[in-house]
Design an enzyme around this catalytic site. Structure first.
Site, PDB file in Angstrom:
ATOM      1  N   HIS A 175      -5.545  34.019  37.848  1.00  0.00           N
ATOM      2  CA  HIS A 175      -4.317  34.601  37.287  1.00  0.00           C
ATOM      3  C   HIS A 175      -3.298  33.560  36.855  1.00  0.00           C
ATOM      4  CE1 HIS A 175      -5.136  38.788  37.502  1.00  0.00           C
ATOM      5  NE2 HIS A 175      -5.449  38.749  38.778  1.00  0.00           N
ATOM      6  N   HIS A 235      -8.928  41.525  33.452  1.00  0.00           N
ATOM      7  CA  HIS A 235      -7.797  40.982  32.702  1.00  0.00           C
ATOM      8  C   HIS A 235      -8.220  40.203  31.465  1.00  0.00           C
ATOM      9  CE1 HIS A 235      -4.027  41.799  34.995  1.00  0.00           C
ATOM     10  NE2 HIS A 235      -4.914  42.192  35.875  1.00  0.00           N
ATOM     11  N   ASP A 639       7.740  65.295  17.064  1.00  0.00           N
ATOM     12  CA  ASP A 639       8.160  66.455  16.300  1.00  0.00           C
ATOM     13  C   ASP A 639       6.943  67.206  15.767  1.00  0.00           C
ATOM     14  OD1 ASP A 639       9.621  66.747  12.979  1.00  0.00           O
ATOM     15  OD2 ASP A 639       9.340  68.266  14.543  1.00  0.00           O
TER      16      ASP A 639
END
Lengths: 738, 170
Positions: A175, A235, A639
């Site tokens: 990481h 990842h 919408d």
């Protein structure tokens, strides 16, 4: 002294000793409890975040599935927003991500790479990175091209034999923590013909030197292809990188060529092997397995087709949305420039009748709403709802019930499972709802799998462990995690494991920060604890509305107070982190009267604390805010009846869908408040201008109480320019955050 | 307190049980409602109690653990510990008592205890510390400059919110 006195004296001392020991042991026990609670906090938040991420993307892709873009501009936006990862063909890559045209100025003092790479290059890179130098973009790109070429030749499952290399060292998640990689090399030695390494994924994100780690790993991979093996982690996926820091890191370090570099990474990640097998006996994968994991199938998959496995997007076969691609696979040869599909894609078929023509918009939207509800109902019926709460029904669970025999879908599940799964103590195999991807697999699944493929044990990573490693499933599954101090300085050790021909694991642990060593146990725990509680308070704050509703439910007389016991129950019902709230309460609630808490002022205190801090949270609003340059399209998505106005109902509908995907609940009251604060002219509808204004006001307007929560990331929003107010009543100052 | 009177005994018991269960679950590694018997002392202490080792042993016996070094199920743990908390057993050691204890070990009344003496007393007398416990305590407690335990300061540091935990605190 006569013996009597000395006897009494001894007795006194023994008593004193007992007291001190007793007292000290209690102190230690309390520390231990705090330590474990802190750990729980970090883990539950970490995984909840991952879930948010995946669910948010699932939610948006679901919305988009039903949305018909009306223009190519909109199509492009949608492609960019959600599906920005086609795997390019060779020629396109060479053209777009070319490096030869990039000149390296004479003033550049960093390492210069030439290919094929030699050990000297690796040394130069290590030294350069130690001195915080940056590798020139040209060399990064060149390296990535060569890496990709190399990876393409590799099978999905790498094979390692201890008879050649004697010992193999396996490392887990890094990481972006370069210091840990340096520490590993320092303690264990650099990769070489006599020193084999397997790096088990998750090289990037969270830490700030993901790029350097990748450059070093890829360099060694090319210099010692037989001895260095890399597995893909969850990842190594651009969708995850967007959120967890790698994308940002690259763009910051390479302002001119960042996009090219990212594109190349995408096309390198997808070529990383999925697993490594040692002596045909020990399987190394990043996450874990499921009850359907099959090594033979895993070997045959075209792994580069799965640039991101995050969204298993299914499309309606009868719909005309060819430009939106599924699973980010390579464009099929049958696809022409207009993007018309040749091969049919997987689809999430609405159970009900064919969609009405889009000409009649009201009818379309009515059909749409009905379909959504029907699908959710169908899924509910299929799932054993008595065991799960309704909110847990996510998009991904909807998918898992359909069309599982579709080859491409089951292939992506193979990869998803291998990269995202976690072991659990109970038997069986169930969906990993916490992470939103992969499974929880039990010891029986492990046993069966090992037997089926004649293996001795599994090595995986993916989960942070306090000691850097941990066994489970009767020592058949080993978790190895190499990023020390992952949550905070002092939170955990990192470790790597060495295997010789006897395949008996030997562990080496370390902690990369000097400070961690000089802190006493108490100081270390306090520090990590502080960090954990800060994160927890932030989470609490983000759920302010839901918490108020939950508290109100216990406060029938509207006294504004709630008992501490009810506080704990209410908080868990909202946050669902499975934390021991009563144990944590003293750190979260400072002042009480008669065992009662004034909840509104407690929440206000939390709010005050948050205002000055940045935080990154998943939410509809935040994603909208980040994409505010495309607000018009987002508006149109919400919408649904295309009236040019977002009615309360539409907003509520969207929000309800949204909250059934995320764990953020919002009551009707809360939605009401939100709509009202956006609806400036108070006509019960939000028109497009109001919508725009709401999101430009975003970070500082106190009446949008979601925005009280969102102090925007400084990296995005430092430069705010104030514009003179114009127009609408009720809106005075506006500023546009760029 | 009005609240407690309203809730009555039942309410209090329920609340205590919830808290005990929470603490228990923190140590429940396999999420199967059992904990290692060696953690019992730790769990009970983290709930605000100050039992000594003999008292912890007593509690464990009440929980009827099958084999030594075995596991305790929540079912057995809960009633025993609930009673402990309801009866307010193993109350916190008051500050002055601890002070006297340290003073008792400070034979010459110098206001400090040397490292050697501390080690001797705590690893040989009473319910002796093992090596790890002793090392940990030394690491925190010793004044680095003099290598002695200045017990007045040390005690103050640790006592601060030791006693402020449920259910002893309102």
């Amino acid at each position: 002294e006569n013996s009597g006195t000395s006897f009494i004296l001894c007795h006194e001392m023994a008593k004193a000793a007992v007291l001190i020991q007793q007292w000290y042991r209690r102190h230690v026990a309390r520390l231990e409890m705090r330590r474990r609670c802190t750990w729980r906090i970090f883990q539950s938040i970490e995984y909840a975040c991952e879930q948010d991420q995946i669910q948010l993307h699932n939610f948006f892709s679901y919305l988009m599935d039903q949305f018909t873009p009306s223009s190519s501009k909109e199509r492009d936006f949608i492609s960019r927003m959600f599906i920005s990862g086609e795997s390019y063909k060779e020629a396109e890559l060479e053209k777009y991500c070319d490096y030869e045209s990039i000149e390296v100025p004479d003033s550049y003092t960093g390492p210069r790479l030439s290919f094929p790479l030699l050990p000297d290059h690796a040394t130069a890179l290590l030294e350069a990175f130690q001195q915080k130098q940056q590798l020139h973009a040209r060399y990064v790109l060149n390296l990535l091209h060569e890496t990709r070429k190399h990876l393409k030749q590799l099978p999905n499952i790498s094979h390692v034999s201890t008879c050649y290399s004697e010992e193999v060292t396996v490392c887990g998640d890094l990481h972006g923590q370069l210091d840990d990689l340096f520490l590993i090399f320092y303690k264990n030695g650099l990769p070489s013909p006599s020193k084999s390494y397997v790096f088990n994924g998750d090289f990037v994100d969270r830490g700030k030197q993901s790029l350097e780690i990748l450059v070093i790993l890829f360099t060694f991979l090319l210099i010692y292809p037989k001895e260095v093996h890399l597995n893909r982690g969850n990842h190594e996926d651009h969708m995850v990188n967007l959120r967890y820091g790698f994308t940002k890191e690259v763009m910051q370090k390479y302002k001119v060529h960042g996009k090219k570099i990212l594109k190349m990474f995408q096309n390198v990640f997808c070529w990383l092997p999925l697993a490594t097998l040692i002596d045909q006996k020990v399987l190394i994968i990043h996450g874990g397995i499921s009850d359907t994991t099959d090594l033979h199938m895993l070997e045959k998959i075209q792994r580069d087709k799965f640039v991101s496995v995050l969204r298993l997007k299914k499309r309606n076969e009868s719909s005309r949305k060819p430009e939106i691609q599924a699973i980010n696979g390579e464009r099929e040869s049958g696809t022409d420039a207009a993007g018309n599909e040749a091969a049919p894609r997987l689809s999430l078929q609405p159970q009900s009748a064919q969609a009405p023509s889009t000409a009649n918009r009201l009818e379309f939207s009515r059909w749409l709403r009905q379909t959504v509800q029907e699908q959710i109902d169908t899924c509910r019926r299929l799932v054993d709802v008595s065991k799960s709460e309704p909110e847990e029904l996510t998009y991904s669970s909807m998918i898992s019930l359909k069309d599982v025999d579709e080859p491409e879908l089951s292939q992506s599940f193979q990869i998803l499972d291998v990269l995202w799964s976690d072991p659990m103590p109970q038997e069986g195999c169930r969906e990993n709802k916490v992470r939103g991807g992969g499974c929880y697999f039990g010891p029986d699944v492990t046993e069966k799998f090992l037997e089926k493929h004649n293996l001795q044990f599994l090595i995986r990573s993916h989960e942070c462990k306090q000691e850097g490693y941990e066994f489970c499933h009767n020592r058949k599954v080993l978790t190895i995690f190499s990023a020390s101090n992952y949550y905070e300085i002092g939170s955990n050790r990192g470790a790597y494991v060495k295997l010789g021909p006897d395949l008996i694991p030997h562990f080496v642990q370390y902690q990369a920060n000097k400070t961690a060593h000089t802190l006493t146990m108490t100081q270390r725990i306090s520090r990590v604890e502080e960090s954990a509680f800060r994160a927890l308070r932030e989470k609490l704050f983000a759920h302010t509305s839901a918490l108020i509703s939950a508290f109100k439910a216990y406060d029938g007389d509207n006294t504004g107070r709630i008992s501490l016991s009810n506080w704990a129950t209410a908080v868990e019902s909202v946050l669902r982190l499975g934390l021991p709230w009563r144990m944590l309460r003293p750190q979260l609630v400072r002042s009480t009267e008669d065992g009662m808490l004034e909840y509104k002022s407690w929440l206000d205190d939390l709010a005050m604390e948050q205002r000055s801090q940045e935080h990154i949270q998943s939410s509809l609003l935040e994603v909208i805010y980040r994409n505010r340059s495309n607000l018009e399209t987002i508006f149109r998505i919400i919408d649904r009846d295309h009236s040019g106005l977002i009615s309360f109902e539409e907003f509520q509908q969207t929000w309800k869908l949204f909250s059934s995907h995320m764990n953020i609940e919002l009551t009707d009251d809360g939605i009401n408040d939100l709509v009202r604060s956006i609806d400036f002219n108070k006509d019960g509808n939000i028109d497009f201008n109001e919508f725009l204004e709401a999101f430009r006001l975003g970070c500082h307007d106190p009446c949008l109480h979601f925005y009280k929560a969102r102090t925007v990331s400084p990296n995005l929003e430092r430069a705010c320019t104030w514009q003179a107010g114009k127009g609408k009543a009720g809106v005075q100052n506006r500023h546009h955050c760029r | 307190m009005a609240e407690k009177e309203e809730k009555g005994e039942d309410g209090l018991v329920a609340e205590i049980e919830k808290k005990i269960t929470e603490a228990f679950e923190v140590f429940d590694r396999e999420s199967n409602k059992t904990v290692d018997v060696r953690e019992i002392g730790c769990i009970v202490r983290s709930l605000g109690c100050f039992p000594n080792e003999a008292e912890v042993q007593e509690l464990i016996e009440k929980m009827e653990v099958e084999e030594p070094g075995g596991f305790v199920h929540l079912e057995k743990f809960l009633p025993v510990v609930t009673k402990v908390l309801l009866d307010r057993r193993f109350r916190p050691i008051p500050e002055d008592v601890i002070l006297h204890a340290f003073e008792a070990l400070d034979e010459n009344k110098r206001g400090y205890i040397t490292k050697e003496d501390l080690v001797k007393y705590l690893t040989e007398e009473g319910e002796p510390f093992n090596q790890e416990e002793m090392e940990d305590m030394l690491a925190i407690a010793l004044d680095p400059e003099t290598d002695t335990l200045l017990y007045r300061d040390y005690r103050k540091k640790l006592v601060v919110d030791e006693t402020k935990t449920f259910p002893y605190n309102v």
